[in-house]
Design an enzyme around this catalytic site. Structure first.
Site, short mmCIF file in Angstrom:
data_model
loop_
_atom_site.label_atom_id
_atom_site.label_comp_id
_atom_site.label_asym_id
_atom_site.label_seq_id
_atom_site.Cartn_x
_atom_site.Cartn_y
_atom_site.Cartn_z
N ASP A 241 -0.24 5.19 -14.61
CA ASP A 241 -1.24 5.55 -13.54
C ASP A 241 -0.84 6.73 -13.25
O ASP A 241 -0.80 7.84 -14.05
CB ASP A 241 -0.55 4.99 -11.86
CG ASP A 241 0.96 5.39 -11.63
OD1 ASP A 241 1.65 6.46 -12.09
OD2 ASP A 241 1.30 4.79 -10.82
N ASP B 171 5.25 -0.30 0.24
CA ASP B 171 4.67 -1.18 0.34
C ASP B 171 4.41 -2.81 -0.83
O ASP B 171 3.77 -3.90 -0.20
CB ASP B 171 3.18 -0.61 0.61
CG ASP B 171 2.52 -0.64 -0.36
OD1 ASP B 171 3.25 -0.34 -1.43
OD2 ASP B 171 1.48 0.59 -0.59
N HIS C 50 4.40 -1.58 -3.82
CA HIS C 50 3.45 -1.72 -5.19
C HIS C 50 4.14 -1.72 -6.39
O HIS C 50 4.90 -0.95 -6.38
CB HIS C 50 2.18 -0.81 -4.86
CG HIS C 50 2.65 1.12 -5.37
ND1 HIS C 50 2.48 1.49 -3.43
CD2 HIS C 50 3.69 1.85 -5.64
CE1 HIS C 50 3.13 2.60 -4.00
NE2 HIS C 50 3.41 2.66 -4.97
N GLU D 74 -1.45 -1.12 -5.22
CA GLU D 74 -1.27 -1.06 -3.29
C GLU D 74 -1.45 -3.28 -2.76
O GLU D 74 -2.45 -3.81 -3.57
CB GLU D 74 -2.24 -1.29 -3.09
CG GLU D 74 -2.03 0.40 -3.06
CD GLU D 74 -0.94 1.19 -2.01
OE1 GLU D 74 0.13 0.18 -1.98
OE2 GLU D 74 -0.58 2.93 -2.20
C1 GLP Z 1 5.31 6.05 -7.38
C2 GLP Z 1 4.49 5.35 -7.89
C3 GLP Z 1 4.84 4.62 -8.15
C4 GLP Z 1 6.55 4.49 -7.88
C5 GLP Z 1 6.45 4.46 -6.96
C6 GLP Z 1 7.41 4.64 -5.85
O1 GLP Z 1 3.28 6.37 -6.29
N1 GLP Z 1 2.44 4.99 -8.14
O2 GLP Z 1 4.92 4.19 -10.10
O3 GLP Z 1 6.66 3.53 -8.50
O4 GLP Z 1 5.25 4.79 -6.04
O5 GLP Z 1 7.72 5.77 -6.19
P1 GLP Z 1 9.43 6.94 -6.27
O6 GLP Z 1 10.77 6.04 -7.02
O7 GLP Z 1 9.50 7.55 -5.93
O8 GLP Z 1 9.99 5.77 -4.65
#
Ligand code: GLP
Length: 259
Positions: free
Chosen positions: A66, A135, A137, A142
């Site tokens: 992404d 959440d 995702h 989302e």
């Molecule tokens: C981000 C990314 C995801 C990631 C998630 C968790 O926004 N787009 O790919 O897995 O949120 O983030 P973190 O690993 O910092 O908790």
């Protein structure tokens, strides 16, 4: 789905790195890379193995999950920069072997469609690393994302913008929009490695793994995939109802089976 509960975040990082190393050592392959803090330990482990253990990524390609819309690739918080700084610049991927979405594309939908074509042209993703949002995702899909969605533009929830504010100077700097591989796109990768550490992820992991398959928890779509390894530490596993079952079956798994 195989749920593997490991004692510490370091064990999650090592186990994920083992699976990635095995894939890379088998020959040319396509890796799916995730950003966020979750895979950082895994990337550190892989960098170390590259430096001291001869692990080479020269025959691998990589696709990012992404990207933020509106951040130029040179912006320090663009996922293009983050993945380069945290991982790919420290190993030996070939020039042009690491692919990402262009958050500044004039036509985001056309960019999304071209990205899908680039993934398909590379033969699809062999091993996809995934984190999970609080959440539920994955990528930036989302809640209420279609379980069959393809790469496209999405609007972030308030919760995700708050969660990611720590990476920006001000919470208002977190973009509203992103480009993300869809759940349908992600589900086409041949092997999914979902990583989660810490108590803050426990609720999302329980919903993703033991809840119903439902768009309200996008990660639950992974239940439809034939080969998913869920690597969690004790804290992220703390709300799972069937922990003993997962631990018992993993403990008795034949070693030759791998992940
Ligand atoms: C981000 C990314 C995801 C990631 C998630 C968790 O926004 N787009 O790919 O897995 O949120 O983030 P973190 O690993 O910092 O908790």
């Amino acid at each position: 789905m195989e749920i593997i509960i490991l004692p510490t975040p370091a064990d999650v990082a090592r186990t994920a790195a083992d699976a990635i190393e095995e894939q890379v050592r088998r020959g040319p392959c396509v890796l799916g890379l995730a950003t966020g803090s979750t895979p950082l330990g895994t990337y550190q482990e892989l960098i170390e193995r590259h430096r001291t253990g001869g692990l080479s990524f020269a025959q691998a390609h990589a696709f990012l999950l992404d990207e933020y819309v509106g951040l130029p690739s040179a912006h320090p918080q663009s996922y293009h920069s983050v993945i380069r700084d945290e991982f790919t610049a420290s190993v030996d991927f070939g020039a042009d072997a690491v692919h990402g979405l262009d958050g500044m594309a004039e036509d985001p939908q056309a960019e999304a469609e071209q990205y899908e074509a680039r993934i398909a042209g590379a033969g699809g993703v062999d091993l996809q690393i995934l984190g999970i949002g609080t959440d539920g995702h994955v990528g930036f899909n989302e809640p209420m994302s279609s379980l069959g969605s393809r790469t496209r533009i999405k609007t972030l929830t308030r919760q995700t913008r708050q969660d990611n504010a720590r990476f920006f100077d001000s919470p208002n700097d977190v973009p509203d929009h992103v480009l993300t591989q869809g759940l349908g796109t992600i589900r086409e990768a041949r092997h999914l490695l979902l990583l989660a550490m810490g108590e803050a992820k426990a609720e999302a992991i329980a919903a993703a793994v033991e809840g119903p398959v439902a768009a309200i928890c996008p990660a639950s779509a992974l239940q439809l995939h034939p080969h998913v390894s869920v690597l969690v530490d004790e804290a992220a596993a703390s709300l799972l109802a069937h922990r003993d079952y997962y631990t018992d079956t993993f403990g008795r798994k034949p070693a030759w089976q791998g992940l």
